[in-house]
Design an enzyme around this catalytic site. Structure first.
Site, PDB file in Angstrom:
ATOM      1  N   HIS A  63       0.748  -1.086  -0.040  1.00  0.00           N
ATOM      2  CA  HIS A  63       0.017  -0.163  -0.086  1.00  0.00           C
ATOM      3  C   HIS A  63       0.730   1.315  -0.065  1.00  0.00           C
ATOM      4  O   HIS A  63       2.070   0.990   0.573  1.00  0.00           O
ATOM      5  CB  HIS A  63      -1.083  -0.137   1.394  1.00  0.00           C
ATOM      6  CG  HIS A  63      -2.265  -0.869   1.062  1.00  0.00           C
ATOM      7  ND1 HIS A  63      -2.592  -1.485   2.250  1.00  0.00           N
ATOM      8  CD2 HIS A  63      -2.764  -1.434  -0.071  1.00  0.00           C
ATOM      9  CE1 HIS A  63      -3.687  -2.460   1.685  1.00  0.00           C
ATOM     10  NE2 HIS A  63      -3.807  -2.265   0.249  1.00  0.00           N
ATOM     11  N   ASP A  65       1.090   4.100   1.608  1.00  0.00           N
ATOM     12  CA  ASP A  65       1.942   4.751   2.553  1.00  0.00           C
ATOM     13  C   ASP A  65       3.179   3.978   3.180  1.00  0.00           C
ATOM     14  O   ASP A  65       3.592   4.485   4.068  1.00  0.00           O
ATOM     15  CB  ASP A  65       0.911   5.108   3.457  1.00  0.00           C
ATOM     16  CG  ASP A  65       0.033   3.814   4.096  1.00  0.00           C
ATOM     17  OD1 ASP A  65      -0.068   2.747   3.362  1.00  0.00           O
ATOM     18  OD2 ASP A  65      -0.515   3.867   5.256  1.00  0.00           O
ATOM     19  N   HIS A  66       3.266   2.586   2.732  1.00  0.00           N
ATOM     20  CA  HIS A  66       4.422   1.887   2.975  1.00  0.00           C
ATOM     21  C   HIS A  66       5.695   1.723   2.239  1.00  0.00           C
ATOM     22  O   HIS A  66       6.581   1.322   2.659  1.00  0.00           O
ATOM     23  CB  HIS A  66       3.871   0.542   3.591  1.00  0.00           C
ATOM     24  CG  HIS A  66       3.048   0.646   4.749  1.00  0.00           C
ATOM     25  ND1 HIS A  66       3.540   0.249   6.028  1.00  0.00           N
ATOM     26  CD2 HIS A  66       1.665   1.055   4.879  1.00  0.00           C
ATOM     27  CE1 HIS A  66       2.411   0.543   6.880  1.00  0.00           C
ATOM     28  NE2 HIS A  66       1.382   0.845   6.282  1.00  0.00           N
ATOM     29  N   ASP A 207       0.968  -3.467   9.082  1.00  0.00           N
ATOM     30  CA  ASP A 207      -0.458  -3.076   8.878  1.00  0.00           C
ATOM     31  C   ASP A 207      -1.405  -4.417   9.126  1.00  0.00           C
ATOM     32  O   ASP A 207      -1.004  -5.308   8.391  1.00  0.00           O
ATOM     33  CB  ASP A 207      -1.106  -2.530   7.708  1.00  0.00           C
ATOM     34  CG  ASP A 207      -0.989  -1.006   7.858  1.00  0.00           C
ATOM     35  OD1 ASP A 207      -0.255  -0.570   8.597  1.00  0.00           O
ATOM     36  OD2 ASP A 207      -1.383  -0.095   6.827  1.00  0.00           O
TER      37      ASP A 207
END
Length: 314
Positions: A63, A65-66, A207
């Site tokens: 994802h 944001d990672h 996450d």
């Protein structure tokens, strides 16, 4: 000494207050990165961390944001004439995604990049190991364990005196070789040292929904960095994330020494999140922190302390 440096502590999108996930673990001069969200290179500049000391990057999942900070980080390494190879580790599809990333635009790194796809794997690197384990996030995703090897016990002055040993090169030889001959006697390292000291164990979930594998791999960890995106299940909705209470339940069952609540959603201010998280964690009797960007956890002689790099500079 081991330092865990929080370069980005929020999730989903950056805000003026905090960036998206990136954690640097500094150990014996090396920097190991876990996740590289957008803006990680800027955060490293602010923290005065050199990208040239990064040899390994562990991505939990793909994802944005990672991992979207990966291109800027690699390009900076290239501009600084890096020659040393870079190793990138991640879950299924890591090779495909990284190759697409590196082939976009008119940019090609001038150093070798080795990509490794992991399942549940145990990797050995000198004085430490990194284990990967599967988590539940709706896409291929991993958590990671940094496990320092157990160290010898401390030299015992009374035992050294008994064998006629003193500080200096002879003790260095004993440590390197495990045993020596001294004054006609065979002396083993364990003869003059105390109990072995357990190495540090740091666990990062990335996450995930609450899952049993996190508890298993986090058992007796010195530090568990558990995503706790939301304060309650109503805010979480159907997303594949954890709440603060769920992260606390895992930490309690795993008997971790310190819980770091990570990946705070942008809907909460730091103070709002800290206030509610403090209430929940106290109910569980846990030692915990809610890290801010540029907080540093320093582990030394079995104890930890927290400081913030920006506050140190005034």
């Amino acid at each position: 000494m081991i330092e865990v440096i929080f370069l980005g502590t929020g999730g989903i999108m950056p805000t003026r207050e905090r960036n998206v996930p990136a954690i640097a673990l500094r150990y014996k001069g090396e920097i190991v990165l876990f996740d590289v969200g957008e803006g990680t290179m800027r955060q490293m500049n602010t923290a005065k961390l050199s990208p040239m000391k990064v040899e390994k990057i562990f991505i939990t999942h793909f994802h944005g944001d990672h991992y979207l900070g990966l291109a800027a980080l690699i390009q900076t390494m290239n501009l600084w004439d890096r020659e040393k190879p870079l190793h990138i580790y991640g879950p299924k599809y890591t090779f495909e995604f990284v190759q697409h990333f590196l082939q976009s635009g008119f940019f090609r790194p001038g150093f070798d990049i080795h990509v490794h796809e992991l399942g549940e794997t145990r990797l050995k690197f000198g004085d430490y190991e990194i284990w990967s384990f599967k988590v539940e996030h709706g896409v291929p995703a991993l958590g990671y364990v940094f496990r320092e090897k157990d160290r010898r016990g401390k030299f015992l002055p009374e035992k050294l005196a008994e064998y006629g040993l003193s500080e200096g090169p002879i003790l260095g030889k004993l440590e390197r070789e495990g045993k020596i001959e001294w004054n006609g006697r065979i002396i083993r390292l364990e003869d003059v040292t105390g109990p072995r000291r357990k190495g540090l164990k740091v666990v990062y979930t990335g996450d995930t929904e609450p899952c049993e594998r996190v508890r298993l791999f986090a058992e007796n960890a010195d530090l568990l960095i558990h995503e706790a995106t939301y304060l309650n299940s109503e805010d979480r909705g159907d997303s594949y994330h954890s709440t603060v209470e769920e992260a606390c339940e895992v930490a309690k069952k795993a008997k971790v020494k310190l819980l770091a609540l990570f990946h705070r959603a942008f809907r909460y201010t730091y103070d709002e999140y800290l206030s509610e998280a403090s209430r929940i964690c106290r109910d569980f009797g846990l030692e915990f922190i809610v890290p801010r960007d540029f907080d540093v956890l320093e582990f030394k002689s079995g104890k930890f302390s927290v400081r913030n790099l920006l506050e140190e500079r005034g």
